[in-house]
Motif scaffolding. Structure first.
Motif, PDB file in Angstrom:
ATOM      1  N   ILE A 154      12.169  54.439 -24.688  1.00  0.00           N
ATOM      2  CA  ILE A 154      12.497  54.194 -26.091  1.00  0.00           C
ATOM      3  C   ILE A 154      11.648  53.012 -26.574  1.00  0.00           C
ATOM      4  O   ILE A 154      11.144  52.230 -25.770  1.00  0.00           O
ATOM      5  CB  ILE A 154      14.015  53.883 -26.303  1.00  0.00           C
ATOM      6  CG1 ILE A 154      14.462  52.718 -25.408  1.00  0.00           C
ATOM      7  CG2 ILE A 154      14.869  55.111 -26.063  1.00  0.00           C
ATOM      8  CD1 ILE A 154      15.920  52.301 -25.593  1.00  0.00           C
ATOM      9  N   ASP A 155      11.472  52.913 -27.907  1.00  0.00           N
ATOM     10  CA  ASP A 155      10.660  51.822 -28.476  1.00  0.00           C
ATOM     11  C   ASP A 155      11.491  50.566 -28.722  1.00  0.00           C
ATOM     12  O   ASP A 155      10.976  49.453 -28.684  1.00  0.00           O
ATOM     13  CB  ASP A 155      10.034  52.274 -29.800  1.00  0.00           C
ATOM     14  CG  ASP A 155       9.096  53.463 -29.605  1.00  0.00           C
ATOM     15  OD1 ASP A 155       8.280  53.400 -28.670  1.00  0.00           O
ATOM     16  OD2 ASP A 155       9.210  54.431 -30.370  1.00  0.00           O
ATOM     17  N   LEU A 156      12.765  50.774 -29.031  1.00  0.00           N
ATOM     18  CA  LEU A 156      13.666  49.650 -29.279  1.00  0.00           C
ATOM     19  C   LEU A 156      15.092  50.133 -29.087  1.00  0.00           C
ATOM     20  O   LEU A 156      15.354  51.331 -29.017  1.00  0.00           O
ATOM     21  CB  LEU A 156      13.466  49.091 -30.692  1.00  0.00           C
ATOM     22  CG  LEU A 156      13.722  50.021 -31.880  1.00  0.00           C
ATOM     23  CD1 LEU A 156      15.121  49.813 -32.461  1.00  0.00           C
ATOM     24  CD2 LEU A 156      12.703  49.765 -32.989  1.00  0.00           C
ATOM     25  N   LEU A 157      16.012  49.190 -28.991  1.00  0.00           N
ATOM     26  CA  LEU A 157      17.429  49.563 -28.912  1.00  0.00           C
ATOM     27  C   LEU A 157      18.213  48.713 -29.904  1.00  0.00           C
ATOM     28  O   LEU A 157      17.783  47.622 -30.283  1.00  0.00           O
ATOM     29  CB  LEU A 157      17.962  49.406 -27.483  1.00  0.00           C
ATOM     30  CG  LEU A 157      18.031  48.008 -26.852  1.00  0.00           C
ATOM     31  CD1 LEU A 157      19.308  47.264 -27.239  1.00  0.00           C
ATOM     32  CD2 LEU A 157      17.968  48.121 -25.329  1.00  0.00           C
ATOM     33  N   VAL A 158      19.357  49.230 -30.323  1.00  0.00           N
ATOM     34  CA  VAL A 158      20.241  48.486 -31.225  1.00  0.00           C
ATOM     35  C   VAL A 158      21.546  48.232 -30.494  1.00  0.00           C
ATOM     36  O   VAL A 158      22.128  49.137 -29.897  1.00  0.00           O
ATOM     37  CB  VAL A 158      20.482  49.266 -32.547  1.00  0.00           C
ATOM     38  CG1 VAL A 158      21.531  48.567 -33.412  1.00  0.00           C
ATOM     39  CG2 VAL A 158      19.169  49.413 -33.313  1.00  0.00           C
ATOM     40  N   ASP A 159      21.987  46.959 -30.522  1.00  0.00           N
ATOM     41  CA  ASP A 159      23.172  46.564 -29.754  1.00  0.00           C
ATOM     42  C   ASP A 159      23.875  45.402 -30.461  1.00  0.00           C
ATOM     43  O   ASP A 159      23.317  44.759 -31.355  1.00  0.00           O
ATOM     44  CB  ASP A 159      22.745  46.141 -28.341  1.00  0.00           C
ATOM     45  CG  ASP A 159      23.884  46.164 -27.327  1.00  0.00           C
ATOM     46  OD1 ASP A 159      25.028  46.515 -27.704  1.00  0.00           O
ATOM     47  OD2 ASP A 159      23.636  45.829 -26.150  1.00  0.00           O
ATOM     48  N   ASP A 160      25.102  45.110 -30.028  1.00  0.00           N
ATOM     49  CA  ASP A 160      25.820  43.927 -30.501  1.00  0.00           C
ATOM     50  C   ASP A 160      25.094  42.685 -29.979  1.00  0.00           C
ATOM     51  O   ASP A 160      24.727  42.633 -28.801  1.00  0.00           O
ATOM     52  CB  ASP A 160      27.255  43.916 -29.953  1.00  0.00           C
ATOM     53  CG  ASP A 160      28.072  45.111 -30.421  1.00  0.00           C
ATOM     54  OD1 ASP A 160      27.526  45.957 -31.159  1.00  0.00           O
ATOM     55  OD2 ASP A 160      29.247  45.209 -30.031  1.00  0.00           O
ATOM     56  N   SER A 161      24.934  41.680 -30.822  1.00  0.00           N
ATOM     57  CA  SER A 161      24.116  40.521 -30.437  1.00  0.00           C
ATOM     58  C   SER A 161      24.634  39.729 -29.227  1.00  0.00           C
ATOM     59  O   SER A 161      23.820  39.293 -28.415  1.00  0.00           O
ATOM     60  CB  SER A 161      23.902  39.596 -31.640  1.00  0.00           C
ATOM     61  OG  SER A 161      25.115  39.259 -32.266  1.00  0.00           O
ATOM     62  N   PRO A 162      25.957  39.540 -29.019  1.00  0.00           N
ATOM     63  CA  PRO A 162      26.372  38.803 -27.814  1.00  0.00           C
ATOM     64  C   PRO A 162      26.035  39.546 -26.525  1.00  0.00           C
ATOM     65  O   PRO A 162      25.667  38.937 -25.521  1.00  0.00           O
ATOM     66  CB  PRO A 162      27.896  38.661 -27.959  1.00  0.00           C
ATOM     67  CG  PRO A 162      28.216  39.035 -29.341  1.00  0.00           C
ATOM     68  CD  PRO A 162      27.113  39.900 -29.841  1.00  0.00           C
ATOM     69  N   ILE A 163      26.142  40.874 -26.571  1.00  0.00           N
ATOM     70  CA  ILE A 163      25.858  41.688 -25.386  1.00  0.00           C
ATOM     71  C   ILE A 163      24.348  41.693 -25.122  1.00  0.00           C
ATOM     72  O   ILE A 163      23.895  41.533 -23.983  1.00  0.00           O
ATOM     73  CB  ILE A 163      26.421  43.111 -25.552  1.00  0.00           C
ATOM     74  CG1 ILE A 163      27.958  43.044 -25.637  1.00  0.00           C
ATOM     75  CG2 ILE A 163      25.999  44.019 -24.404  1.00  0.00           C
ATOM     76  CD1 ILE A 163      28.631  44.330 -26.017  1.00  0.00           C
ATOM     77  N   ALA A 164      23.569  41.817 -26.196  1.00  0.00           N
ATOM     78  CA  ALA A 164      22.116  41.739 -26.056  1.00  0.00           C
ATOM     79  C   ALA A 164      21.735  40.379 -25.466  1.00  0.00           C
ATOM     80  O   ALA A 164      20.921  40.292 -24.538  1.00  0.00           O
ATOM     81  CB  ALA A 164      21.440  41.935 -27.412  1.00  0.00           C
ATOM     82  N   GLY A 165      22.357  39.330 -25.970  1.00  0.00           N
ATOM     83  CA  GLY A 165      22.086  37.979 -25.469  1.00  0.00           C
ATOM     84  C   GLY A 165      22.358  37.846 -23.989  1.00  0.00           C
ATOM     85  O   GLY A 165      21.602  37.196 -23.259  1.00  0.00           O
ATOM     86  N   GLY A 166      23.434  38.471 -23.528  1.00  0.00           N
ATOM     87  CA  GLY A 166      23.783  38.444 -22.105  1.00  0.00           C
ATOM     88  C   GLY A 166      22.729  39.136 -21.254  1.00  0.00           C
ATOM     89  O   GLY A 166      22.343  38.642 -20.194  1.00  0.00           O
ATOM     90  N   PHE A 167      22.228  40.277 -21.730  1.00  0.00           N
ATOM     91  CA  PHE A 167      21.190  41.004 -20.988  1.00  0.00           C
ATOM     92  C   PHE A 167      19.868  40.244 -20.984  1.00  0.00           C
ATOM     93  O   PHE A 167      19.169  40.204 -19.984  1.00  0.00           O
ATOM     94  CB  PHE A 167      20.996  42.400 -21.583  1.00  0.00           C
ATOM     95  CG  PHE A 167      21.898  43.432 -20.963  1.00  0.00           C
ATOM     96  CD1 PHE A 167      21.474  44.201 -19.888  1.00  0.00           C
ATOM     97  CD2 PHE A 167      23.184  43.613 -21.433  1.00  0.00           C
ATOM     98  CE1 PHE A 167      22.320  45.126 -19.300  1.00  0.00           C
ATOM     99  CE2 PHE A 167      24.036  44.543 -20.851  1.00  0.00           C
ATOM    100  CZ  PHE A 167      23.596  45.298 -19.776  1.00  0.00           C
ATOM    101  N   LEU A 168      19.527  39.631 -22.124  1.00  0.00           N
ATOM    102  CA  LEU A 168      18.235  38.956 -22.246  1.00  0.00           C
ATOM    103  C   LEU A 168      18.179  37.660 -21.446  1.00  0.00           C
ATOM    104  O   LEU A 168      17.100  37.197 -21.090  1.00  0.00           O
ATOM    105  CB  LEU A 168      17.912  38.692 -23.718  1.00  0.00           C
ATOM    106  CG  LEU A 168      17.823  39.960 -24.596  1.00  0.00           C
ATOM    107  CD1 LEU A 168      17.373  39.620 -25.998  1.00  0.00           C
ATOM    108  CD2 LEU A 168      16.891  40.999 -23.996  1.00  0.00           C
ATOM    109  N   GLN A 169      19.352  37.097 -21.153  1.00  0.00           N
ATOM    110  CA  GLN A 169      19.412  35.912 -20.296  1.00  0.00           C
ATOM    111  C   GLN A 169      18.787  36.201 -18.934  1.00  0.00           C
ATOM    112  O   GLN A 169      18.192  35.342 -18.309  1.00  0.00           O
ATOM    113  CB  GLN A 169      20.882  35.527 -20.067  1.00  0.00           C
ATOM    114  CG  GLN A 169      21.290  34.275 -20.789  1.00  0.00           C
ATOM    115  CD  GLN A 169      22.680  33.867 -20.349  1.00  0.00           C
ATOM    116  OE1 GLN A 169      23.558  34.692 -20.105  1.00  0.00           O
ATOM    117  NE2 GLN A 169      22.903  32.591 -20.239  1.00  0.00           N
TER     118      GLN A 169
END
Length: 228
Positions: A154-169
């Motif tokens: 996929i080119d991008l994903l859309v998610d809830d920002s706190p959950i995205a923040g947890g993954f990006l950590q």
């Protein structure tokens, strides 16, 4: 005095960290775990978790198979018609996650992009409503969703920002490309419709935890490193 009342609490099996980790992993922890523990300890209640797929969890609560869900449930008007909600315990936005070398200057950059979302989420609803012409790829779990982005499916994903923040950590190859406009949202504890006594108890306890600093301590523990 009778035994403490046991609450059957529904839990999303996909583990949206830092809200909570995987229940089966042995080291079960997270913001919602600590918050629910603090509320139920104050009320003298015992929590019994029941793990379920996100796509069926709200239905189980509606049918009365669960007492409540504390697992990143977004408050929406349609859900308020069929469930009771506590006062919100976290405010957030939807965001678009891209690879570290990609950029998004606005919603017009979504054109012709393959977008990933998790099934049965508010992110899915948003993408379907705003980008009906795009190729949309669905995932059952967050892990699967982020893996698809990293592997280029996929080119991008859309998610809830706190959950995205947890993954990006834990993943420096991805980043938040942009926060999506007009998607201010909140998480609250979902209960069965008509369960107003429990709702009142939870709201009063949530206020107390904010007054005595317990909420702030839990918040800082899990979100001091995360921007959302």
């Amino acid at each position: 005095m009778d035994d403490k009342k046991v609450l059957k609490v529904g839990l999303d099996s996909a583990a949206p960290y830092p809200m909570h980790s995987d229940y089966a992993a042995g080291n079960f922890e997270g913001f919602e775990v600590d918050l629910l523990q603090a509320i139920t300890t104050q009320l003298g209640l015992v929590v019994e978790y029941e793990v379920s797929l996100w796509s069926t969890i709200l239905e189980k609560l509606f049918k009365g198979e669960l007492d409540l869900i504390c697992s990143a449930v977004t408050v929406t008007t349609s859900r308020q018609h069929i469930l009771e909600f506590s006062n919100p315990y976290l405010y957030f936005r939807l965001c678009a996650v891209v690879g570290q070398d990609d950029s998004l200057g606005g919603l017009h950059h979504f054109k012709n992009k393959t977008i990933g979302v998790r099934e049965a989420t508010e992110a899915e609803k948003y993408v379907r409503a705003h980008f009906p012409g795009n190729n949309i790829v669905y995932a059952v779990t967050n892990k699967e969703l982020y893996r698809k982005l990293q592997s280029g499916k996929i080119d991008l994903l859309v998610d809830d920002s706190p959950i995205a923040g947890g993954f990006l950590q834990k993943n420096n190859k991805l980043k938040i490309g942009m926060f999506l406009p007009k998607t201010d949202s909140s998480y609250a504890i979902a209960m069965r419709k008509g369960d107003v006594k429990l709702k009142k108890q939870f709201n009063e306890t949530l206020s107390l935890l904010k007054e005595n600093g317990t909420y702030q301590r839990i918040y800082k523990k899990w979100f001091s490193e995360i921007q959302f």
